[in-house]
Design an enzyme around this catalytic site. Structure first.
Site, short mmCIF file in Angstrom:
data_model
loop_
_atom_site.label_atom_id
_atom_site.label_comp_id
_atom_site.label_asym_id
_atom_site.label_seq_id
_atom_site.Cartn_x
_atom_site.Cartn_y
_atom_site.Cartn_z
CG ASP A 181 -16.20 -30.96 41.11
OD1 ASP A 181 -16.69 -32.04 40.73
OD2 ASP A 181 -16.05 -30.64 42.30
N GLY A 209 -19.97 -30.89 42.38
CA GLY A 209 -20.21 -30.62 43.80
C GLY A 209 -19.39 -29.48 44.36
CB SER A 225 -19.03 -34.84 38.39
OG SER A 225 -19.44 -35.10 39.72
CG ASN A 226 -14.04 -37.90 41.16
OD1 ASN A 226 -13.79 -38.17 39.98
ND2 ASN A 226 -13.09 -37.67 42.05
CE LYS A 243 -13.46 -34.55 39.54
NZ LYS A 243 -14.30 -33.32 39.71
CG ASP A 284 -15.14 -29.23 46.00
OD1 ASP A 284 -14.96 -30.01 45.04
OD2 ASP A 284 -15.75 -29.57 47.02
#
Length: 195
Positions: free
Chosen positions: A6, A8, A107-108, A141, A166
């Protein structure tokens, strides 16, 4: 192996309180009120899937929070989410690639952020074989199809992949498909996994 990271709070530290701080200063609305009202709800998810434009998202979120900001003011605050690069994770990603593993980012995210962070942190793209972004894929996600898409594109089975995120929901989404999921709770999680 395929290692999926991911962005962030895994590769780059982010902090939405910084965003709300800027919006509070620009709008005159107390930070506590913005913090209480800020959620990653339907508009957030639709924006991350690329279903609504940046301008529509800004208008919806300002409406939700009861703040009057220009699109430029909204954008200025939105980019303040990025704190800094986790250089130790970049080094791990580079080392994994040197060892012959595939390393990708999943990544979102949204267009506003994805026009910003690649310029701010070119090290991310340089350390990854591929980058998969929710708003380009039209899915996010923890939807099973986004993990399945990455596995299919990379040509690996779930048990050949390790995923770092995370968000517990995202990690559990990956685990449900048979991917090894690692919940990243702080900057020590990824280095500790590889030590």
């Amino acid at each position: 192996m395929l290692y999926i990271f991911d962005l962030g709070n895994v590769i780059v530290d982010i902090d939405f309180r910084r965003v709300l701080g800027v919006w509070s200063n620009l709008s005159g609305v107390p930070l506590a009120a913005l913090s209480a009202g800020f959620t990653q709800g339907d508009a957030f998810h639709r924006h991350e899937r690329g279903e609504i434009s940046d301008e529509e998202f800004a208008a919806l979120l300002c409406d939700e929070l009861g703040i009057a900001l220009s699109y430029e003011q909204f954008s200025a605050g939105w980019q303040e989410v990025f704190v800094g690069l986790r250089k130790e994770v970049i080094a791990i990603m580079q080392r994994l690639r040197q060892q012959g593993h595939r390393v990708v980012v999943l990544s979102n995210t949204n267009r506003l952020h994805s026009t910003y962070w690649p310029e701010q942190y070119p090290e991310v793209r340089a350390a990854a074989d591929a980058i998969y972004l929710s708003q380009e894929l039209g899915m996010r996600k923890p939807e099973p199809r986004i993990y399945q898409h990455v596995l299919q594109q990379e040509g690996v089975k779930p048990d050949q992949a390790v995923f770092f995120d995370d968000s517990l929901d995202n990690v559990e989404g990956a685990r449900a498909l048979g991917i090894e999921g690692v919940l990243v709770t702080d900057s020590h999680t990824v280095p500790a996994y590889f030590s």
